[in-house]
Scaffold this motif. Structure first.
Motif, PDB file in Angstrom:
ATOM      1  N   ILE A   1      -2.558  -4.349 -16.567  1.00  0.00           N
ATOM      2  CA  ILE A   1      -2.039  -3.520 -15.257  1.00  0.00           C
ATOM      3  C   ILE A   1      -0.615  -3.586 -14.942  1.00  0.00           C
ATOM      4  O   ILE A   1      -0.107  -4.927 -15.313  1.00  0.00           O
ATOM      5  N   VAL A   2       0.251  -2.523 -14.635  1.00  0.00           N
ATOM      6  CA  VAL A   2       1.632  -2.516 -14.473  1.00  0.00           C
ATOM      7  C   VAL A   2       1.681  -2.788 -12.815  1.00  0.00           C
ATOM      8  O   VAL A   2       1.225  -1.938 -12.067  1.00  0.00           O
ATOM      9  N   TRP A   3       1.957  -4.017 -12.257  1.00  0.00           N
ATOM     10  CA  TRP A   3       2.165  -3.990 -10.651  1.00  0.00           C
ATOM     11  C   TRP A   3       3.423  -3.595 -10.133  1.00  0.00           C
ATOM     12  O   TRP A   3       4.255  -4.384 -10.484  1.00  0.00           O
ATOM     13  N   LYS A   4       3.436  -2.432  -9.511  1.00  0.00           N
ATOM     14  CA  LYS A   4       4.571  -2.056  -8.971  1.00  0.00           C
ATOM     15  C   LYS A   4       5.147  -2.853  -7.493  1.00  0.00           C
ATOM     16  O   LYS A   4       4.572  -2.076  -6.555  1.00  0.00           O
ATOM     17  N   ASN A   5       5.661  -3.868  -7.649  1.00  0.00           N
ATOM     18  CA  ASN A   5       5.933  -4.672  -6.332  1.00  0.00           C
ATOM     19  C   ASN A   5       7.199  -3.831  -5.680  1.00  0.00           C
ATOM     20  O   ASN A   5       7.460  -4.115  -4.453  1.00  0.00           O
ATOM     21  N   SER A   6       8.232  -3.313  -6.427  1.00  0.00           N
ATOM     22  CA  SER A   6       9.352  -2.713  -5.869  1.00  0.00           C
ATOM     23  C   SER A   6       9.004  -1.480  -5.051  1.00  0.00           C
ATOM     24  O   SER A   6       9.849  -1.124  -3.932  1.00  0.00           O
TER      25      SER A   6
ATOM     26  N   VAL B   1      -2.067   1.206 -13.457  1.00  0.00           N
ATOM     27  CA  VAL B   1      -0.995   0.953 -12.581  1.00  0.00           C
ATOM     28  C   VAL B   1      -1.476   0.629 -11.170  1.00  0.00           C
ATOM     29  O   VAL B   1      -2.399   1.263 -10.835  1.00  0.00           O
ATOM     30  N   ALA B   2      -0.710  -0.422 -10.453  1.00  0.00           N
ATOM     31  CA  ALA B   2      -1.202  -0.760  -9.119  1.00  0.00           C
ATOM     32  C   ALA B   2       0.017  -0.626  -8.258  1.00  0.00           C
ATOM     33  O   ALA B   2       1.281  -0.920  -8.582  1.00  0.00           O
ATOM     34  N   VAL B   3      -0.199   0.089  -7.077  1.00  0.00           N
ATOM     35  CA  VAL B   3       0.892   0.205  -6.078  1.00  0.00           C
ATOM     36  C   VAL B   3       0.239  -0.380  -4.776  1.00  0.00           C
ATOM     37  O   VAL B   3      -1.038  -0.334  -4.485  1.00  0.00           O
ATOM     38  N   GLN B   4       1.048  -0.467  -3.855  1.00  0.00           N
ATOM     39  CA  GLN B   4       0.807  -1.030  -2.561  1.00  0.00           C
ATOM     40  C   GLN B   4       0.433   0.086  -1.438  1.00  0.00           C
ATOM     41  O   GLN B   4       1.123   1.169  -1.370  1.00  0.00           O
TER      42      GLN B   4
END
Length: 196
Positions: free
Chosen positions: A47-52, A78-81
């Motif tokens: 999983i690509v965790w997109k913290n930015s 992909v993970a986004v908040q």
């Protein structure tokens, strides 16, 4: 052959290994091992965790971003908040009640506008001239011959007007929920797509 897509919803402090395992389980359940070289245990890419990225306003906005292609490879999870819905304000509660009231009014107007509620035994179609038995029309509101609307034009205009109000009210409700969520907890939305 086809695609299977799902969205996962995780707490902000999720155990990332456990989240990866859930995505892998989705892959196992939806992939045909024969299409993947006979590998019996097909697992997903990490999983690509997109913290930015800034948290999305709600889960729906996060899903739309993920579906439109967060990465060039659609098979990479992909993970986004995103922000959850906050405590509903008075305005949100009022708008929600207005939406429910409008929906009920539209249902009632549609029911009253049905040709079966007319008094005459036969309904004339203004388009093709067919004479239709009111008894046999049932819940239909279109001519079975030419598909023309058999409801009174004034009833159709009233229903359309009420639906327009409902659309505007739903938009206002969505904006109110977004405002309520500005201080709400943040969560992760994860997309998983497999070729099956």
């Amino acid at each position: 052959m086809g695609h299977a897509i799902t969205y996962f919803d995780f707490d902000l402090k999720v155990d990332r290994a456990a989240a990866q395992e859930m995505v892998n389980q989705f892959c196992r359940e939806n992939c045909d091992p024969l299409e993947h070289g006979g590998i019996p245990d097909v697992i997903a890419a990490p999983i690509v965790w997109k913290n930015s990225t800034k948290p999305f306003a709600d889960f729906q906005a996060a899903k739309e971003f993920l579906f439109d292609g967060a990465l060039s490879n659609p098979y990479v999870p992909v993970a986004v908040q995103y922000r959850t819905e906050g405590e509903p304000s008075g305005a949100t509660i009022s708008l929600n009640e207005r939406c429910e009231r409008l929906l009920e009014e539209i249902r009632s107007m549609r029911e009253k506008a049905l040709p079966r509620n007319r008094k005459s035994a036969f309904i004339g179609c203004p388009e093709c001239g067919s004479k239709l038995s009111r008894e046999h029309l049932g819940d239909r509101w279109k001519c079975p011959v030419c598909d023309h609307d058999l409801r009174a034009p004034s009833a159709v205009r009233a229903i359309d007007s009420k639906q327009g109000k409902l659309v505007k009210t739903r938009d206002m409700l969505h904006e109110a929920r977004v405002r309520d969520g500005r201080r709400a907890p943040i969560r992760w939305a994860v997309i998983a797509e497999v070729h099956c």
